[in-house]
Design an enzyme around this catalytic site. Sequence first.
Site, PDB file in Angstrom:
ATOM      1  N   TYR A  98       1.107   3.952   0.747  1.00 45.24           N
ATOM      2  CA  TYR A  98       1.392   2.917   1.740  1.00 45.24           C
ATOM      3  C   TYR A  98       2.377   1.899   1.172  1.00 45.24           C
ATOM      4  O   TYR A  98       3.357   1.544   1.838  1.00 45.24           O
ATOM      5  CB  TYR A  98       0.113   2.216   2.202  1.00 45.24           C
ATOM      6  CG  TYR A  98       0.402   1.121   3.203  1.00 45.24           C
ATOM      7  CD1 TYR A  98       0.868   1.436   4.473  1.00 45.24           C
ATOM      8  CD2 TYR A  98       0.240  -0.221   2.873  1.00 45.24           C
ATOM      9  CE1 TYR A  98       1.166   0.438   5.395  1.00 45.24           C
ATOM     10  CE2 TYR A  98       0.542  -1.221   3.777  1.00 45.24           C
ATOM     11  CZ  TYR A  98       1.005  -0.885   5.043  1.00 45.24           C
ATOM     12  OH  TYR A  98       1.315  -1.887   5.943  1.00 45.24           O
ATOM     13  N   SER A 125       5.934  -4.837   5.071  1.00 40.24           N
ATOM     14  CA  SER A 125       4.645  -5.370   4.626  1.00 40.24           C
ATOM     15  C   SER A 125       4.822  -5.992   3.249  1.00 40.24           C
ATOM     16  O   SER A 125       5.704  -5.575   2.480  1.00 40.24           O
ATOM     17  CB  SER A 125       3.597  -4.248   4.542  1.00 40.24           C
ATOM     18  OG  SER A 125       2.409  -4.703   3.904  1.00 40.24           O
TER      19      SER A 125
END
Length: 252
Positions: free
Chosen positions: A152, A139
């Site tokens: 995250y 990501s």
Amino acid sequence: MPHTAFITGATSGFGRACAHRFADAGWNLVLSGRRSDRLQEIQDALQARCAVHTISLDVRDTAAVQDAVASLPQPFSEVHVLVNNAGLALGTAPAQHSDLEQWHRMIDTNIKGLTTVTHALLPTLVARGRGTSIINIGSVAGHWPYPGGNVYCGSKAFVEQFSLALRSDLQGSGVRVSCLAPGLSESEFTLVRTGGDQAAYDALYAGADPIQPQDIADTVFWLATLPAHLNVNSLELMPVSQSWSPFTISRR
């Protein structure tokens, strides 16, 4: 004999789109996910186009992952491409107000799960050698921090660095390793992260023309089908609408 792709998190979003893209090309598919009803749905939808083997699996369960890989029937046991897609984000609160259980669940899924599946399939991939691929879904959060990203962001930074180190270890084996890092993407991801907050979902994507799961599936398939002598180490993909924010300064 058709090639085989093993795709984790195949019941929605990127994983589901990847399953359809590889099926369109006639690949055999091993599809894993936690929701058995959705696995059945996707198997029903794809089985006219390719051979499909589904596994109801939580990648956090090490023994279950190892058993699932060890018991793959022919022709599914000859895996050519592993797409490590299973992952999630939970919560948007700053670290000091975060839920520790959510942190641990992200670490167990995004890091432990990805490494467990990879470890289980490495012998098969190395044995096949030239032209096989591991494609890890990272990501932009692993590259660029943002408020509320905390664990995250950290987990996706791990995916990036693990991918690069894995590629170093596999030097000479013929196995390729790529980390694909998408930016703003429209899928169930945001609903999971916000606990099903549809208003937050709608606000995030409104007018942004975000990445769609099919965009990622096409990119993953391209990575998997490059000439065997080529390896894309890292690839960051954003919608044109997304870029970087200025640094913030807190003034007293």
